[in-house]
Design a protein around this motif. Sequence first.
Motif, PDB file in Angstrom:
ATOM      1  N   ASP A 181       0.845  -1.194   0.083  1.00 43.12           N
ATOM      2  CA  ASP A 181      -0.042  -0.050   0.035  1.00 43.12           C
ATOM      3  C   ASP A 181       0.928   1.281  -0.120  1.00 43.12           C
ATOM      4  O   ASP A 181       0.615   2.209  -0.755  1.00 43.12           O
ATOM      5  CB  ASP A 181      -1.012   0.063   1.137  1.00 43.12           C
ATOM      6  N   TYR A 220       3.923   1.692  -1.071  1.00 40.76           N
ATOM      7  CA  TYR A 220       4.665   2.006  -2.309  1.00 40.76           C
ATOM      8  C   TYR A 220       3.484   2.169  -3.483  1.00 40.76           C
ATOM      9  O   TYR A 220       3.846   3.141  -4.455  1.00 40.76           O
ATOM     10  CB  TYR A 220       5.514   0.593  -2.911  1.00 40.76           C
ATOM     11  N   LYS A 221       2.452   1.812  -3.452  1.00 41.92           N
ATOM     12  CA  LYS A 221       1.484   2.042  -4.577  1.00 41.92           C
ATOM     13  C   LYS A 221       1.006   3.568  -4.357  1.00 41.92           C
ATOM     14  O   LYS A 221       0.723   4.108  -5.401  1.00 41.92           O
ATOM     15  CB  LYS A 221       0.191   1.061  -4.391  1.00 41.92           C
ATOM     16  N   SER A 222       0.722   3.897  -3.038  1.00 41.44           N
ATOM     17  CA  SER A 222      -0.065   5.197  -2.781  1.00 41.44           C
ATOM     18  C   SER A 222       0.499   5.660  -1.693  1.00 41.44           C
ATOM     19  O   SER A 222      -0.173   5.749  -0.430  1.00 41.44           O
ATOM     20  CB  SER A 222      -1.393   5.008  -2.914  1.00 41.44           C
ATOM     21  N   LYS A 267       1.128   8.445   1.383  1.00 41.38           N
ATOM     22  CA  LYS A 267       0.219   9.441   1.809  1.00 41.38           C
ATOM     23  C   LYS A 267       0.781  10.612   2.641  1.00 41.38           C
ATOM     24  O   LYS A 267       0.115  11.578   2.832  1.00 41.38           O
ATOM     25  CB  LYS A 267      -0.837   8.796   2.741  1.00 41.38           C
ATOM     26  N   LYS A 285       6.455  10.137  -0.080  1.00 42.11           N
ATOM     27  CA  LYS A 285       6.496  10.522  -1.396  1.00 42.11           C
ATOM     28  C   LYS A 285       7.607  10.815  -2.120  1.00 42.11           C
ATOM     29  O   LYS A 285       8.245  10.471  -2.982  1.00 42.11           O
ATOM     30  CB  LYS A 285       5.365  11.390  -1.982  1.00 42.11           C
ATOM     31  N   ARG A 323      -3.662   1.546   8.297  1.00 41.70           N
ATOM     32  CA  ARG A 323      -2.762   2.458   7.824  1.00 41.70           C
ATOM     33  C   ARG A 323      -3.162   3.834   8.686  1.00 41.70           C
ATOM     34  O   ARG A 323      -4.133   4.341   9.043  1.00 41.70           O
ATOM     35  CB  ARG A 323      -2.966   2.593   6.345  1.00 41.70           C
ATOM     36  N   TRP A 352      -2.870  15.043   3.707  1.00 40.93           N
ATOM     37  CA  TRP A 352      -2.494  13.797   3.065  1.00 40.93           C
ATOM     38  C   TRP A 352      -3.463  13.588   2.065  1.00 40.93           C
ATOM     39  O   TRP A 352      -3.209  12.690   1.086  1.00 40.93           O
ATOM     40  CB  TRP A 352      -2.445  12.780   4.079  1.00 40.93           C
ATOM     41  N   LYS A 353      -4.617  14.179   2.047  1.00 37.82           N
ATOM     42  CA  LYS A 353      -5.755  13.713   1.257  1.00 37.82           C
ATOM     43  C   LYS A 353      -5.238  14.585  -0.420  1.00 37.82           C
ATOM     44  O   LYS A 353      -5.797  14.136  -1.378  1.00 37.82           O
ATOM     45  CB  LYS A 353      -7.084  14.288   1.451  1.00 37.82           C
TER      46      LYS A 353
END
Length: 342
Positions: A260, A262-264, A266, A271, A332, A339-340
């Motif tokens: 999770d 690495y995919k996205s 937050k 990042k 998570r 973060w959104k």
Amino acid sequence: MENQKSSSIRCLNLDKRNNMLLEVRDIVTTFDVEGKILTALQEVSFEIDKGQTLGIVGESGCGKSVTSLSVMGLLPKPSGNTISGQVLFEGQDLLKLSPDEMGKIRGKRIAMIFQEPMTALNPVYRIGRQIGEIFKIHFPSMNDQEILTKSIDLLKDVGIPAPEKRISEYPHQLSGGMRQRVMIAMALACEPDLLICDEPTTALDVTIQAQILELIKELQVKNNMAVIMITHDLGVIAEFCDRVAVMYAGKVVESAHVKDLYKSPKHPYTKGLLSSIPTMNHPRKTKLDTIKGQVPSLFNMPPYCRFENRCPYASDVCRQDYPPTEAIDDSRSVNCHHWKDL
């Protein structure tokens, strides 16, 4: 139907609690430097289940090693002191144990591989004596021949050639990879429930690094051992870990399952770390992304978001309050006002 659902939820929570090995709750670690109290860790929390691998990642100075030393009770006294929080090992708070009580757990139930084996190993004692000391402390009934046999077997298990010869050698007579294997052998001597690896592949070449990580993974599966992998290498985290806690300036800023994360990601810091990794599809002869600026000094730690001075998403609210920990889902969490927006 509602009663059955509630009962199922209680059973799931009970199973999770029974499977939890270590739970770190809001630990605060301070250092007394020339009469000034500096906070190295600020309310750090994470947990790890039996047989699970947790990665703790972040750049130098973010508090990774201090976290491991706080858990192990190895902070220097009186200059280092964990002043609050809980370190629950199978429900027992390690911070409340006496030095003698902690000594029975450290090395036997919880073991650690230190960052630099040449400084962790005693240069004036032979390898056999240093391994044997562990058995003499935790298994005083073992005789010298049993200790020698067990020590040689440990060196075999970690892949050291000619262990009968190496057992009588000094640390400086071994290569860096062999010294690290000796450290692993010492850590696994008592078959611990939890192994803490503090940068176990630092200064090793890529081939030896892969061998060391594969060895730890094999021994983890064999002994159903939980592992905390402390590293700045996100490639190691992706390859080795189940969950990951991202640390920055003494705080955990994001916690998630590895896939999770690495995919996205937050958190802007997470990042930025992921963006700095070279990939196969990265354009040739172009600069990699970097995180501008530096980690704030312990002598001048801001009371608001500690990543504010390096964050492209920073706003006025980031300069007023430190963001609370927000649970995105059951597995998570993140500390970020924006973060959104990611």
